[in-house]
Motif scaffolding. Structure first.
Motif, short mmCIF file in Angstrom:
data_model
loop_
_atom_site.label_atom_id
_atom_site.label_comp_id
_atom_site.label_asym_id
_atom_site.label_seq_id
_atom_site.Cartn_x
_atom_site.Cartn_y
_atom_site.Cartn_z
N UNK A 18 42.63 45.31 50.72
CA UNK A 18 43.96 45.04 49.93
C UNK A 18 45.22 45.05 50.85
N UNK A 19 45.94 44.54 50.38
CA UNK A 19 47.51 44.60 51.17
C UNK A 19 48.24 45.91 50.80
N UNK A 20 48.68 46.62 51.81
CA UNK A 20 49.37 47.71 51.66
C UNK A 20 50.99 47.55 51.47
N UNK A 21 51.89 48.53 51.20
CA UNK A 21 53.34 48.25 51.06
C UNK A 21 53.89 47.31 51.95
N UNK A 22 53.24 47.03 53.11
CA UNK A 22 53.80 46.28 54.06
C UNK A 22 53.06 44.91 54.27
N UNK A 183 45.63 49.36 41.77
CA UNK A 183 46.91 49.15 41.72
C UNK A 183 47.48 48.25 42.89
N UNK A 184 48.55 47.81 42.77
CA UNK A 184 49.21 46.90 43.84
C UNK A 184 50.40 47.80 44.63
N UNK A 185 50.14 48.03 45.74
CA UNK A 185 51.00 48.63 46.65
C UNK A 185 52.39 48.19 46.85
N UNK A 192 45.71 44.11 40.99
CA UNK A 192 44.58 43.46 41.67
C UNK A 192 43.46 43.33 40.84
N UNK A 193 43.02 42.27 40.49
CA UNK A 193 41.76 42.17 39.66
C UNK A 193 40.80 41.18 40.15
N UNK A 208 39.01 40.73 48.34
CA UNK A 208 40.42 40.69 49.10
C UNK A 208 41.26 39.70 48.20
N UNK A 209 42.48 39.57 48.67
CA UNK A 209 43.48 38.63 48.12
C UNK A 209 43.15 37.34 47.91
N UNK A 210 42.37 36.90 48.65
CA UNK A 210 41.78 35.35 48.54
C UNK A 210 40.80 35.31 47.22
#
Length: 218
Positions: A18-22, A183-185, A192-193, A208-210
Motif C-alpha cells: 500500500x502507499x504510505x502518506x508519501x 485505510x488510506x494513509x 483501499x478495497x 496493490x494499487x494496480x
C-alpha cells in the motif's frame, strides 16, 4: 501417502502493498485477507438493484472530502520533511540547515491551520453518513441469507498479513475471490478495497494499487 497425493487443495500466497502518506508503495502488515467462495460485489449489486429507495446522493460529501484531501496530504508531506530536517540538524550545526528547518516548520504550521479549517467544514458530511447508514441497514438486510446461499458448502478462509505484507491461504478446489480493505494513509476519508477473482493458475497474488480501488469512506 495416497491421500496426500490426491489432495486437490491449493496453497496461495497473497502479497499486500500500500502507499504510505508519501505515496511510497510498501509491504502492508496487519491486513486481513479473506478468500470468499463467491463474488462479494455481485451480491451487493443484487441487493442494491432491489432497493425500494435510491441511494442517498453523495455529491456534497465528495466535495467536502476533496477539499480536505489537499491540506491533509500537505500536513503529511511537510511533517515528513520536518522530521528529516530535524534528524539532520541534530547531527550538524549548519546555519543553512537551521534556516531550512525553520522555514519547513512555518510551512507545517500553515498546513495544520488549513487542515483544521477543512476538518471543521467536514462536519457537514455527518448527516449524509447517517442517511447512508440508514439506507444500508434496510438495503442489505438480506445479506446473511444471500451469502449462505452463495457460499454453499464452502466457508471463507482468512489470514492476516505478516510484517512483510504476506498472507497465506489454504483453499479447497473451486472458484474463489480475494477480499481485503484498508485505510488510506494519504486520506482518512478513503479506503483501499479489493475483490479480486483468484486466477485458476498460479500460487501468488498481489494486492496493490494496480489491483485495488480507492473508495470514499462515507
Amino acid at each position: 501417502m495416497l491421500a496426500l497425493a490426491c489432495d486437490p487443495s491449493r496453497d496461495v500466497t497473497v502479497r499486500v502493498a500500500l502507499p504510505d502518506a508519501a505515496e511510497r508503495v510498501l509491504p502492508a502488515p496487519g491486513i486481513a485477507v479473506v478468500a470468499l467462495p463467491y463474488d462479494r460485489d455481485s451480491l451487493i449489486r443484487r441487493l442494491e438493484a432491489a432497493a425500494t429507495t435510491p441511494r442517498p446522493a453523495t455529491a456534497v460529501a465528495d466535495s467536502l472530502f476533496a477539499a480536505f484531501r489537499t491540506p491533509f496530504a500537505s500536513v503529511a508531506r511537510v511533517s515528513y520533511e520536518v522530521r528529516a530536517l530535524e534528524d539532520s540538524a541534530r547531527a550538524s550545526a549548519d546555519a543553512a540547515l537551521a534556516q531550512r528547518l525553520a522555514a519547513a516548520r512555518a510551512r507545517l504550521a500553515a498546513a495544520q491551520a488549513a487542515l483544521a479549517t477543512a476538518r471543521t467544514r467536514l462536519a457537514g458530511a455527518d448527516s449524509l453518513r447517517a442517511a447512508l447508514r440508514r439506507w444500508e441497514d434496510i438495503t442489505y438486510k438480506g445479506w446473511d441469507s444471500l451469502v449462505k446461499q452463495a457460499a454453499g458448502r464452502y466457508t471463507a478462509v482468512t489470514d492476516t498479513t505478516d510484517a512483510t505484507g504476506v498472507a497465506r491461504l489454504h483453499l479447497l478446489p473451486g472458484r474463489w475471490w480475494l477480499y481485503a480493505r484498508s485505510f488510506d494513509a494519504a486520506d482518512p476519508n478513503r479506503e483501499w478495497y479489493w475483490n479480486v477473482p483468484l486466477p485458476a493458475q498460479g500460487d501468488t497474488v498481489v494486492l496493490d494499487p494496480s489491483s485495488g480501488a480507492r473508495r470514499p469512506r462515507y
